[in-house]
Scaffold this active site. Structure first.
Site, PDB file in Angstrom:
ATOM      1  N   ASP A  87      -0.510  43.450  55.722  1.00 28.68           N
ATOM      2  CA  ASP A  87       0.424  44.467  56.201  1.00 28.68           C
ATOM      3  C   ASP A  87       0.622  44.341  57.711  1.00 28.68           C
ATOM      4  O   ASP A  87      -0.203  43.748  58.413  1.00 28.68           O
ATOM      5  CB  ASP A  87      -0.096  45.867  55.865  1.00 28.68           C
ATOM      6  N   GLY A  88       1.721  44.894  58.184  1.00 23.88           N
ATOM      7  CA  GLY A  88       2.025  44.908  59.607  1.00 23.88           C
ATOM      8  C   GLY A  88       2.407  46.299  60.052  1.00 23.88           C
ATOM      9  O   GLY A  88       2.764  47.162  59.240  1.00 23.88           O
ATOM     10  N   ASP A  91       3.707  45.363  50.957  1.00 25.56           N
ATOM     11  CA  ASP A  91       4.671  46.449  50.781  1.00 25.56           C
ATOM     12  C   ASP A  91       6.006  46.097  51.427  1.00 25.56           C
ATOM     13  O   ASP A  91       6.898  46.940  51.516  1.00 25.56           O
ATOM     14  CB  ASP A  91       4.129  47.774  51.311  1.00 25.56           C
ATOM     15  N   GLU A 146       4.127  41.781  59.535  1.00 26.14           N
ATOM     16  CA  GLU A 146       3.980  41.534  58.097  1.00 26.14           C
ATOM     17  C   GLU A 146       3.813  40.043  57.822  1.00 26.14           C
ATOM     18  O   GLU A 146       2.962  39.629  57.013  1.00 26.14           O
ATOM     19  CB  GLU A 146       5.221  42.067  57.357  1.00 26.14           C
ATOM     20  N   HIS A 150       2.111  53.332  51.490  1.00 25.35           N
ATOM     21  CA  HIS A 150       1.643  54.715  51.608  1.00 25.35           C
ATOM     22  C   HIS A 150       1.687  55.438  50.255  1.00 25.35           C
ATOM     23  O   HIS A 150       2.143  56.565  50.142  1.00 25.35           O
ATOM     24  CB  HIS A 150       2.487  55.476  52.635  1.00 25.35           C
ATOM     25  N   ASP A 156      -3.057  48.522  55.955  1.00 24.67           N
ATOM     26  CA  ASP A 156      -2.177  49.307  56.821  1.00 24.67           C
ATOM     27  C   ASP A 156      -2.973  50.022  57.911  1.00 24.67           C
ATOM     28  O   ASP A 156      -2.567  50.038  59.084  1.00 24.67           O
ATOM     29  CB  ASP A 156      -1.410  50.331  55.980  1.00 24.67           C
TER      30      ASP A 156
END
Length: 233
Positions: free
Chosen positions: A8-9, A66, A43, A120, A130
Site C-alpha cells: 500500500d501507499g 487496494d 503504491e 479501509h 496502510d
C-alpha cells in the site's frame, strides 16, 4: 508454498509527504517513502520493494492491493505501453515510467498473483500495510525517523532482535544496522556472499535512480560501488 502480502501507499496532500509499505506479518514487513510524491508512486514502490525483497525466494507471491491502478497497470496495460515505447494512446509518456520499468523487470520470471481489496474495509493485511505506509509519510512530514520495519524474513527463520531487546554491542561505530550475510553461488560458479543492510530511504532512492539510469538492477549497482570502494582502500 506462496508468500501472501499486502502492499500500500499513502500521500499526505497527494502529492506531498508520501510513504509505502508491504506487510506479510508482524515479523516481516518494510516501509519507506519520500518528502514529496504521489499516492500512486507509493503504491507502485510498495509492490516493487516487495518483489526485490523476495527475489531470492523460490515461492510464489500473492499481493493484495487496494489500488486498481497498480493492478491494471501491471496486469493489463503494461504490454501496450511497452510496445509504444512507454507512451499512452494519446502519445504522452506514461506516468511513473521509471517505477513501471523496474516493476516489469522485477516481475520477469516470477509467479505473482494480484488481488484487489477495498481499502479501509477491515482487511487485516491491507490495514497493516496502510498503517505503516501512513506512518512513513507522517515521519517524512514531521522530519522524524521512518519506521522501516525488519524487512523480509522468510518463514521459519528468526527476525532481528527487537529494539527493546538487548543485543551485542558493535565493536566500532557503524552507519548501518542489522547487517546480515548468507552464502550464495554466483552464476559463474564462484562463491559469493549476499550482504544486506539498512540505509536511509533517501539513500536507497538515490541508489535505485542511479541503477535505473544505467539499466541495471540496484543490487548490481551497489555491488559495483562496494567493489570500487575496496579497490581504492
Amino acid at each position: 508454498m506462496t508468500i501472501i502480502a499486502a502492499a500500500d501507499g499513502s500521500a499526505l496532500g497527494n502529492p506531498g509527504p508520501a510513504g509505502w509499505a508491504w506487510y506479510i506479518d508482524d515479523t516481516s514487513w518494510h516501509a519507506g517513502g519520500w518528502k514529496n510524491a504521489t499516492n500512486n508512486r507509493g503504491e507502485l514502490m510498495a509492490v516493487l520493494d516487495l518483489l526485490w525483497s523476495t527475489a531470492d525466494s523460490d515461492e510464489g507471491l500473492k499481493i493484495y492491493c487496494d489500488s486498481q491502478y497498480v493492478i491494471n497497470a501491471l496486469t493489463k496495460w503494461m504490454p501496450g505501453w511497452k510496445r509504444k515505447g512507454w507512451k499512452k494512446a494519446d502519445g504522452k509518456e506514461v506516468l511513473n515510467k521509471d517505477l513501471l520499468a523496474s516493476l516489469d523487470e522485477a516481475l520477469s520470471g516470477r509467479t505473482v498473483e494480484f488481488e484487489w481489496v477495498k481499502g479501509h474495509n477491515n482487511h487485516e493485511l491491507n490495514e497493516a500495510a496502510d498503517d505503516r505506509a501512513r506512518a512513513a509519510a507522517t515521519a517524512f512530514q514531521k522530519g522524524t525517523a521512518v519506521p522501516e520495519g525488519p524487512g523480509f524474513v522468510p518463514a521459519g527463520t528468526s527476525a532481528a532482535p527487537a529494539e527493546d531487546e538487548p543485543a551485542e554491542e558493535p565493536t566500532e561505530p557503524s552507519l548501518h544496522e542489522d547487517v546480515l550475510t548468507e552464502p550464495s553461488t554466483a552464476a559463474a560458479g564462484s562463491a559469493t556472499t549476499v550482504v544486506s543492510c539498512r540505509v536511509p530511504s533517501t539513500v536507497a532512492d538515490e541508489l535505485v535512480a542511479r541503477a535505473q539510469s544505467r539499466g541495471i538492477h540496484p543490487q548490481e549497482f551497489l555491488a559495483e560501488l562496494i567493489g570500487r570502494s575496496l579497490e581504492t582502500e
